[in-house]
Design a protein around this motif. Structure first.
Motif, mmCIF file in Angstrom:
data_model
loop_
_atom_site.group_PDB
_atom_site.id
_atom_site.type_symbol
_atom_site.label_atom_id
_atom_site.label_comp_id
_atom_site.label_asym_id
_atom_site.label_seq_id
_atom_site.Cartn_x
_atom_site.Cartn_y
_atom_site.Cartn_z
ATOM 1 N N LEU A 119 0.837 -1.201 0.000
ATOM 2 C CA LEU A 119 0.000 0.000 0.000
ATOM 3 C C LEU A 119 0.872 1.251 0.000
ATOM 4 O O LEU A 119 0.589 2.212 -0.706
ATOM 5 N N ILE A 120 1.945 1.220 0.794
ATOM 6 C CA ILE A 120 2.806 2.395 0.854
ATOM 7 C C ILE A 120 3.486 2.616 -0.499
ATOM 8 O O ILE A 120 3.632 3.743 -0.963
ATOM 9 N N LEU A 123 1.038 4.182 -2.818
ATOM 10 C CA LEU A 123 0.882 5.594 -2.489
ATOM 11 C C LEU A 123 1.881 6.424 -3.295
ATOM 12 O O LEU A 123 1.572 7.520 -3.750
ATOM 13 N N VAL A 126 0.641 6.961 -7.033
ATOM 14 C CA VAL A 126 -0.504 7.804 -7.380
ATOM 15 C C VAL A 126 0.002 9.078 -8.055
ATOM 16 O O VAL A 126 0.876 9.754 -7.517
ATOM 17 N N PRO A 127 -0.510 9.400 -9.247
ATOM 18 C CA PRO A 127 -0.013 10.577 -9.959
ATOM 19 C C PRO A 127 -0.358 11.887 -9.254
ATOM 20 O O PRO A 127 -1.367 11.971 -8.545
ATOM 21 N N VAL A 130 -3.829 13.329 -9.682
ATOM 22 C CA VAL A 130 -4.895 12.650 -8.940
ATOM 23 C C VAL A 130 -4.911 13.149 -7.491
ATOM 24 O O VAL A 130 -5.977 13.402 -6.923
ATOM 25 N N LEU A 133 -6.588 16.475 -7.709
ATOM 26 C CA LEU A 133 -8.043 16.336 -7.864
ATOM 27 C C LEU A 133 -8.698 16.045 -6.521
ATOM 28 O O LEU A 133 -9.675 16.677 -6.128
ATOM 29 N N TRP A 134 -8.112 15.100 -5.795
ATOM 30 C CA TRP A 134 -8.662 14.713 -4.499
ATOM 31 C C TRP A 134 -8.614 15.899 -3.527
ATOM 32 O O TRP A 134 -9.572 16.183 -2.812
ATOM 33 N N VAL A 197 1.486 14.177 2.267
ATOM 34 C CA VAL A 197 0.981 12.864 1.869
ATOM 35 C C VAL A 197 1.805 12.311 0.701
ATOM 36 O O VAL A 197 2.128 11.127 0.645
ATOM 37 N N VAL B 39 -1.366 5.180 5.589
ATOM 38 C CA VAL B 39 -2.067 4.390 4.578
ATOM 39 C C VAL B 39 -3.449 4.973 4.261
ATOM 40 O O VAL B 39 -3.978 4.783 3.169
ATOM 41 N N PRO B 41 -4.714 7.947 3.353
ATOM 42 C CA PRO B 41 -5.009 8.706 2.128
ATOM 43 C C PRO B 41 -5.208 7.814 0.910
ATOM 44 O O PRO B 41 -6.095 8.074 0.095
ATOM 45 N N LEU B 42 -4.418 6.764 0.807
ATOM 46 C CA LEU B 42 -4.544 5.881 -0.355
ATOM 47 C C LEU B 42 -5.943 5.273 -0.400
ATOM 48 O O LEU B 42 -6.610 5.274 -1.440
ATOM 49 N N LEU B 44 -8.617 6.381 1.146
ATOM 50 C CA LEU B 44 -9.618 7.438 0.939
ATOM 51 C C LEU B 44 -9.699 7.847 -0.527
ATOM 52 O O LEU B 44 -10.783 8.000 -1.094
ATOM 53 N N ILE B 45 -8.535 8.036 -1.156
ATOM 54 C CA ILE B 45 -8.516 8.467 -2.559
ATOM 55 C C ILE B 45 -9.146 7.391 -3.443
ATOM 56 O O ILE B 45 -9.998 7.675 -4.285
ATOM 57 N N TYR B 48 -12.863 7.194 -2.877
ATOM 58 C CA TYR B 48 -13.539 8.347 -3.464
ATOM 59 C C TYR B 48 -13.686 8.183 -4.975
ATOM 60 O O TYR B 48 -14.761 8.385 -5.536
ATOM 61 N N LEU B 49 -12.582 7.780 -5.616
ATOM 62 C CA LEU B 49 -12.632 7.638 -7.076
ATOM 63 C C LEU B 49 -13.554 6.502 -7.494
ATOM 64 O O LEU B 49 -14.266 6.615 -8.486
ATOM 65 N N LYS B 264 -12.914 12.534 -12.935
ATOM 66 C CA LYS B 264 -12.922 11.509 -11.883
ATOM 67 C C LYS B 264 -12.814 10.121 -12.488
ATOM 68 O O LYS B 264 -12.058 9.266 -12.002
ATOM 69 N N ALA B 267 -9.328 9.666 -13.713
ATOM 70 C CA ALA B 267 -8.399 9.430 -12.612
ATOM 71 C C ALA B 267 -8.493 7.984 -12.140
ATOM 72 O O ALA B 267 -7.474 7.340 -11.854
ATOM 73 N N ILE B 271 -5.349 5.413 -12.257
ATOM 74 C CA ILE B 271 -4.704 4.740 -11.130
ATOM 75 C C ILE B 271 -4.919 3.235 -11.183
ATOM 76 O O ILE B 271 -4.070 2.477 -10.731
#
Lengths: 335, 288, 344
Positions: A119-120, A123, A126-127, A130, A133-134, A197, B39, B41-42, B44-45, B48-49, B264, B267, B271
């Motif tokens: 997961l890290i 992270l 992620v572009p 993006v 946008l978030w 982040v 972890v 934010p990943l 959550l993002i 959300y998407l 959205k 995105a 990803i």
């Protein structure tokens, strides 16, 4: 590398020599494209920023005014914006990143450590857009609501009016620095938050690798003395891994300095002096993204490219620093 | 890795003072909490998407181009096709130069140019992507106009150092004995490299290329002044082209619900592609 | 293996591309007319098969890109200055395609009827002198409206913008302080406010920020359902922007042969004061940088269409049509385009 073991085209060189040389030349030619890219970049940036640097000298990077109407260009606010956002993001992210690295390397059982490690790493993948946008669609409205809530209290509104007077005259106080100056959630604070982040995974994954390389005897010795887990971490592991972690931190700094779109989307783009944590600011990269496309006058355009040149040398410097730190401070066992 | 399985758990020992025990527990809790924060934010993002973007990912999204401003019902075909073309072109540059650079660093360590190439490759790895966009603008756009090719060159420049690094690393993992075996059979060095060393390292190199692709696929900054964008599908590399990150940037800063909707969904698609590529690359490198 | 595959792909795309090349026209610039242009060009493609790629990157960028000859034509709301035109490698022509209005769009919770503004008030807001919605200056103009004590977030452009130019041009005509402290330009040194990219970006921030005000072309306010206020014109009348008041701004203005003129603060008593032509800018001599005659002719046809049949799309998108006198000047200018010295 142990020298004598290296393959040498010794006795049969005469036979295969020519084809070897051709191949080596080909490889060399392709590899020198790397040198070419570097040289061309320096040439291109240097040539285009020359008019601005000739006009303003090196004072370009320390002068404050950025006024396209009068043709006065100084990059101090962007340099400051770049350093403030990057360093603040670094301060916020390093403890979190190191802690998560410790979790993955020292605490988590394998079934948990691997997914968290993945997961890290994701992270980091992620572009930038993006994240931007978030930040715009999710985080900014939350901050904005808080900022508007702040003014529900008339006393706060008075403070704000007082601060506005100060800001208009180009000043600020510590209190005013923390008073919201815009209410859309965008601004310096959001840029710092999103940068934090974004650079977390860089420090975290380097730190994790370094911590895993700490020799087992270091831990064993401490445990044998009756130390708790935290004592082992704080007295045996972290001191040992310090240099490597610092290297990761500097790499993360490099990324933060050059981060462009996510920052450009949320920072509110003001070339004025930073007066409030919640107000607009700009970084060197965000100004390039916003202004390069339309900078018409030679001097304006050249000034924008000069920002790019500054960023270029800043990243070379950071890279160099990272190497020195890692080389100097790494205990020999890890190298 | 073995750290976890080691040592006696300190807290089971008798005679540990409450203060030390409390601190130990507290720090453990803080470390766990920090990891959650890292972890979050990943998740959550991505959540959300998924929630906002999945609904917009209909057939039109993949088969149509954006509708005129203020109208609805468009898609991002222009961006998907543009991204694929530019990544393909960037790979030619990034892989060609990157693999050669890696071979040079790993196989010719005593060449006088070696330290320079190694250093500059590292330096390039740290150059911000937007600066590469400026360089490509000056080198290509000023002469030939905005084009997908200019965008691809900027992306290719960004790929080179990543591919160099991984290629060098995996080549060095190929045992010297393999090289010696080849040489002792009378093969010239170049054949040893091409026929024996490279195939042995191929898996690792492909992993490196995939990671490099995953990294540049999301870059919008270097494309702003090079590929420039195009509301229509363009198959001409000498003309402006769109890309997913460019459309996401445009839509995310737009007031129009339609543009935001496409951004959205774009995105989410981006990803998903990047995550799949990264995970595939990891999986491939684990398996070896 | 992968490499050869990619190489092959690149070759195939190059091959298929060469046929399409002549049919594509690239333009860039103003976001002010973008909703109109994207509609026009979509229709033009349907009827003629010619693709037009117009990137809404701001007027400043349009002017820069046409000067550097990286695009076939530029869009801009403010005409280029003589100095900027001298910097270009050839003679540039300006042709207006529509008249548009810049409106103060806002997001003030609880306010239902359109607010009234004057140029002075707008200037003071963007100078940072009026800070809350219930400021005396605003309430005095809007008796009977309860305005909240919400701070004002002034939203402005972060890119070089013709919309900014038109807005600043107007403010300079009505506020001396604006004229001396800020001035007129595509990019300004703003005393206050938060920046956003394009008309679209400004509308986006206004839409999502209670207390925000932003200046955008009328269609952006309408299409995004943002309320916008009236502005008091030179004759002292409060005018809400629309096609009629916008085209009234051009009446009585002497249009020079090259059509480069400012329409702001018109003396006409029905005129909306923040009004402007939006232009396309291109080279009179089309033979440069390897352009073929076919490309030049495709551009000429497109431009000719925009000032004639294309005008049919203006009013549906809240832009005013070109007055007939201006349209004929525009046709003459387009008619004067040359290729290699000869008539195109």
């Amino acid at each position: 590398m142990s020298e004598p073991l290296r393959p040498r085209p010794a006795p049969r060189a005469a036979l295969s020599g020519r084809s070897d040389r051709t191949f080596q030349l080909l490889i060399l030619a392709l590899a020198s494209v790397i040198v070419g890219v570097f040289v061309l970049s320096v040439y291109q940036l240097g040539r285009e920023s020359w008019p601005a640097l000739r006009e303003f000298g090196l004072g370009f990077y320390t002068e404050r005014t950025w006024n396209p109407v009068t043709g006065q260009f100084g990059a101090a606010q962007m340099v400051i914006g770049t350093l403030v956002t990057s360093l603040a993001a670094l301060v916020l992210s390093v403890p979190l990143a190191v802690a998560s690295a410790l979790f993955v390397a020292e605490y988590a059982p394998k079934w948990l450590a691997n997914p968290v490690g993945y997961l890290i790493e994701l992270l980091a993948a992620v572009p930038s857009v993006v994240y931007g946008l978030w930040a715009l669609f999710v985080v900014a409205p939350i901050l904005g609501r808080w900022q508007q809530g702040f003014f529900a209290d008339p006393a706060n509104l008075q403070v704000y009016t007082r601060c506005q007077d100060l800001w208009n005259s180009g000043q600020t106080t510590l209190q005013c620095f923390f008073v919201p100056s815009a209410f859309d959630g965008r601004g310096l604070a959001l840029a710092i938050l999103i940068l934090t982040v974004m650079i977390l995974p860089y420090t975290a994954s380097v730190a994790r690798d370094v911590i895993r390389l700490v020799p087992q005897d270091q831990r064993e010795a401490m445990y044998a003395l009756g130390a708790t887990k935290w004592e082992v971490i704080s007295r045996a592991i972290l001191p040992y891994a310090r240099a490597g972690i610092l290297g990761g931190v500097i790499l993360a700094l490099g990324r933060a300095l050059g981060e462009t779109l996510a920052v450009a989307m949320v920072i509110g783009d003001s070339q004025d002096i930073i007066k409030s944590l919640w107000g607009g600011a700009s970084t060197m990269a965000s100004v390039i993204a916003n202004q390069f496309g339309d900078a018409q006058e030679t001097l304006h355009r050249s000034s924008v490219v000069a920002l790019g040149l500054g960023l270029f040398f800043l990243s070379v410097l950071v890279n160099f620093l990272a190497r020195v730190v890692i080389a100097r401070l790494t205990p020999r066992g890890i190298q | 890795m073995s750290a976890r399985s080691s040592a006696l758990p300190a807290r089971s020992r008798p005679g540990l003072s409450p203060a030390r025990r409390a601190r130990n527990l507290l720090m453990g809790a803080l470390i766990g909490l920090s990891t959650v924060i890292v972890v979050a934010p990943l998740i959550l993002i991505f959540g959300y998407l998924l929630r906002e973007g999945l609904g917009a990912m209909n057939l039109d999204f993949f088969t149509r181009t954006p509708a005129p401003e203020g109208e609805t019902g468009g898609g991002l075909l222009n961006a998907i096709v543009g991204s694929l073309q530019m990544l393909a072109m960037a790979s030619v540059l990034g892989v060609g130069v990157g693999v050669a650079g890696g071979i040079f660093l790993a196989e010719y360590p005593r060449h006088p140019l070696m330290p320079t190439v190694r250093m500059l490759s590292d330096v390039l790895a740290g150059i911000p992507a937007i600066v590469m966009g400026l360089v490509a603008y000056g080198l290509i756009v000023l002469q030939f106009g905005f084009s997908g090719l200019a965008g691809a060159v900027a992306l290719g420049f960004l790929m080179i150092p990543i591919v160099v690094r991984t290629t060098e690393e995996v080549l060095k993992l190929v045992p010297l004995t393999v090289r010696e075996a080849g040489l002792s059979l009378g093969l010239p060095q170049w054949l040893v490299i091409l026929r024996i060393v490279l195939p042995a390292a191929a898996g690792g190199i492909v992993t490196g290329v995939m990671l490099a692709l995953a990294r540049v696929a999301g870059e919008a900054a270097p494309l702003l002044f090079t590929a420039f964008g195009n509301p229509l599908v363009s198959l001409d590399p000498t003309k402006p082209m769109s890309a997913l990150p460019l459309e996401i940037f445009r839509g995310a800063t737009s007031a129009y619900d339609e543009n935001q909707r496409l951004a959205k969904a774009g995105a989410l698609l981006l990803i998903l592609i990047i995550f799949a590529t990264s995970l595939l690359a990891r999986w491939a490198s684990r398996r070896r | 293996m992968k490499k050869t595959l990619l190489l092959g792909l690149a070759l195939v795309t190059t091959a298929t591309a060469s046929q399409a090349a002549a049919q594509t026209i690239t333009g860039a610039g103003a976001s002010f007319p973008y909703p109109l242009y994207s509609k026009m060009f979509a229709e033009y493609r349907k009827s003629t098969g010619v693709s037009v790629n117009y990137q809404s990157v701001g007027s400043g960028a349009g002017q820069k890109q046409i000067t550097e000859r990286t695009v076939d034509f530029a869009g801009s709301d403010n005409p280029m200055t003589d100095e900027a035109m001298r910097a270009a490698p050839g003679r540039l022509l300006h042709v207006p395609t529509a008249i548009g209005a810049v409106v103060p769009a806002y997001n003030v919770p609880g306010v239902t009827q359109p607010l009234k503004f004057t140029g002075r008030v707008l200037a003071d807001i963007y100078l940072g002198k009026i800070r809350t919605w219930n400021d005396r200056a605003i309430t005095a103009l809007n008796p009977g409206v309860t305005l909240p004590g919400l701070p004002i977030t002034a939203v402005r452009r972060s890119d070089g913008s013709g919309t900014t130019y038109v807005f600043a041009d107007y403010l300079s005509k009505v506020s001396n302080e604006w004229k001396t402290r800020v001035g007129v330009g595509n990019s300004l040194q703003w005393p206050t406010g938060t920046g956003a990219k394009g008309n679209d970006g400004v509308a986006g921030v206004v839409k999502s920020t209670p207390g925000a005000i932003g200046y955008v072309e009328l269609v952006y306010a309408k299409q995004n359902k943002l309320p916008y206020g009236s502005v008091r014109n030179r004759a002292g009348k409060d005018v809400l922007a629309d096609n009629g008041p916008a085209s009234a701004a051009a009446q009585g203005v002497v249009i020079p042969a090259d059509t480069r003129v400012s329409l702001t603060n018109s003396a006409n008593r029905d005129a909306y004061p923040i009004t402007s032509f939006t232009y396309v800018i291109f080279y009179r001599e089309q033979r440069y940088g390897g352009r073929t005659q076919a490309q030049a002719r495709a551009l000429k046809n497109l431009l000719g269409w925009m000032v004639t049949s294309g005008q049919a799309y203006n009013e549906a998108l809240d832009y005013a049509k070109l007055p007939s006198a201006v349209a004929s000047k525009a046709r003459n200018l387009i008619g004067s385009m040359t290729y290699g010295g000869g008539k195109l």
